[in-house]
Scaffold this active site. Structure first.
Site, PDB file in Angstrom:
ATOM      1  N   HIS A  19      53.879  -7.976 -68.382  1.00  0.00           N
ATOM      2  CA  HIS A  19      53.043  -7.159 -69.233  1.00  0.00           C
ATOM      3  C   HIS A  19      52.496  -5.957 -68.461  1.00  0.00           C
ATOM      4  CE1 HIS A  19      49.466  -6.217 -71.534  1.00  0.00           C
ATOM      5  NE2 HIS A  19      49.747  -7.118 -72.431  1.00  0.00           N
ATOM      6  N   CYS A  20      52.590  -5.992 -67.117  1.00  0.00           N
ATOM      7  CA  CYS A  20      51.831  -5.009 -66.324  1.00  0.00           C
ATOM      8  C   CYS A  20      52.687  -3.944 -65.640  1.00  0.00           C
ATOM      9  CB  CYS A  20      51.013  -5.737 -65.267  1.00  0.00           C
ATOM     10  SG  CYS A  20      49.745  -6.768 -65.976  1.00  0.00           S
ATOM     11  N   ILE A  21      53.520  -4.361 -64.691  1.00  0.00           N
ATOM     12  CA  ILE A  21      54.153  -3.370 -63.807  1.00  0.00           C
ATOM     13  C   ILE A  21      55.064  -2.390 -64.565  1.00  0.00           C
ATOM     14  CG2 ILE A  21      55.403  -3.045 -61.608  1.00  0.00           C
ATOM     15  CD1 ILE A  21      52.821  -4.654 -61.300  1.00  0.00           C
TER      16      ILE A  21
END
Ligand SMILES: NC(=O)c1ccc[n+]([C@@H]2O[C@H](COP(=O)([O-])OP(=O)(O)OC[C@H]3O[C@@H](n4cnc5c(N)ncnc54)[C@H](O)[C@@H]3O)[C@@H](O)[C@H]2O)c1
Length: 434
Positions: free
Chosen positions: A271-273
């Protein structure tokens, strides 16, 4: 006066806490607040999560049901889908999603709707902290204007930003022992927010503004995205040079200063990088600044699944086989090892690339029994099934649960995108790397 009241309620634990969004970030947080002795409510639109939490069941790998059930039983921890729970809250922590829309621009819908719900139930003395990853300026430009109607920030209500750093599956670092950065809209806001987090986190790191705290998170994740892109390109360069990229990276990592190892792989996931750096480049575009490192890293990392498909094609070719009609097993579809999260997993692009070329693709993942992503639904084959019936096995996610010795013994050909087979004894001529 309001500031001292807010801090003393936090210190004597009479403060009521509401966490908005009880997903991967919010759930560990509610458990930590309950463990510290606070009455905490998870507010979420997802009735399924609310029901599970109220019955003492966890739906996230890092949190065991037996860790949260006693708090539910004691009445410290509850969940609700009713925004009216915000009315009694002394502190509200917002952990809602911050995805990208179809054009890869920030999708602020969840932050906006959560803020509007908080504003509708706001009262004097309330602390509101945003934890969702977002572009610098969000707290100041999106939250503060909605929370100032009739209230003075820093006097009547307190607004702060504190980025979440949860690393799912990390056995060493958890919510409590991961230092937490906090920026306040005013010095009083920072003071109240610090008082709250100091109760559940060993080390809090104050910075001078919410913009700065927002930027900290984006620097951390951009640093990872850029370094992963660099080693992905190093893997491609090493192939051309006939060098083992992993050997080079591990040897470089013996340097005790000035170097930190990152490893190549089939592409970014989670979900982030893959998402967060694009929040930063989007914001910078509005200021007529081109974030070139972020754009280049995105281009390199986004091309990796297609590169994996080309490696599978080459490897089959050396066995005088075409991709069309080949039986291929994808080992691991979660975005990283030992978790069940498949969000943004590069496995889906690898699968669709191979299917497009006419391969018959199955997958095996002990953590992901089935998925429904990007228009395709699949079910995992049994982790105990033989690898021998496939023309190629592609290791996309290096789960510890895989029996790599049996895989190497049984498989005809393995494309190992993660260097998972490095120390496995067997016929190494079967292994192709990135
Ligand atoms: N997952 C991670 O590892 C991680 C790590 C660091 C930071 N973050 C950031 O934290 C934020 C949350 O991520 P997550 O992984 O926990 O997301 P998630 O999807 O697991 O959970 C978010 C929850 O918010 C709920 N929600 C959405 N809008 C709501 C509203 N208006 N009111 C109440 N509930 C609402 C959703 O139903 C969902 O349950 C994101 O900004 C993410 O970038 C995530």
């Amino acid at each position: 006066m309001s500031k001292h009241n807010a801090i003393s309620k936090i210190n004597d634990k009479s403060a009521r806490i509401v966490v908005v969004g009880i997903g991967y970030v919010g759930l560990p947080l509610v458990v930590e607040f309950a463990r510290a002795g606070y009455r905490v409510t998870g507010y979420d639109k997802d009735a399924g999560k609310v029901q599970l939490l109220n019955s003492g069941e966890s739906y996230i790998g890092d949190i065991a049901s037996q860790d949260l059930a006693p708090f539910v039983k004691r009445g410290l921890l509850s969940a609700s889908s009713d925004p009216a729970v915000l009315k009694d809250a002394d502190a509200v922590v917002v952990c809602v999603p911050t995805p990208l829309n179809k054009t890869k621009d920030p999708d602020m819908r969840f932050i906006v709707s959560a803020t509007e719900e908080i504003a509708a139930h706001q009262h004097k003395g309330m602390l509101i902290v945003l934890e969702s990853t977002t572009y610098p300026g969000t707290t100041r430009e999106v939250l503060v204007p909605k929370l100032t109607r009739g209230y003075e920030i820093g006097k009547d209500v307190f607004v702060a930003f504190s980025p979440e750093r949860v690393d799912p599956g990390n056995l060493r670092y958890n919510t409590r022992n991961t230092p937490k950065v906090i920026g306040g809209t005013t010095p009083s806001c920072l003071e109240v927010a610090q008082a709250l987090y100091a109760r559940i986190i060993d080390t809090v790191v104050p910075v001078t503004s919410t913009d700065s705290a927002e930027m900290v998170k984006l620097l951390e994740n951009t640093f990872r995205a850029v370094n992963i892109a660099l080693v992905n390109e190093v893997a491609m360069m090493s192939r051309r040079l006939g060098i083992d990229a992993w050997e080079v990276i591990r040897a470089a990592a013996t340097k005790p200063f000035g170097y930190m190892p990152f490893f190549p792989g089939p592409g970014l996931g989670g979900h982030c990088i893959p998402v967060d750096p694009l929040y930063l480049s989007w914001k910078l575009r509005s200021l007529k600044f081109q974030a070139r490192f972020i754009e280049l890293a995105d281009a390199v990392n986004s091309a990796m699944p297609e590169y994996v498909v080309s490696r599978v094609t080459d490897a089959l070719n050396t066995h005088e086989k075409a991709v069309r009609g080949a039986k291929i097993l994808i080992a691991g579809v979660a975005y990283k090892p030992d978790v069940s999260d498949v969000r943004e997993s590069p496995a889906f692009d690898v699968i669709s690339g191979l299917v497009r070329l006419g391969a018959q693709v199955n997958y095996v993942d002990p953590h992901v029994p089935e998925f429904d992503e990007a228009g395709s639904q699949m079910q995992s084959v049994s982790p105990f099934a033989s690898f021998a019936e496939y023309d190629a096995v592609v290791i996309v996610t290096h789960h510890r649960a895989f029996d790599y010795e049996r895989m190497l013994r049984e498989a005809k050909l393995i494309v190992d995108t993660r260097d998972a087979l490095r120390s496995v004894a067997g016929d190494r001529a079967k292994i192709a790397t990135l």
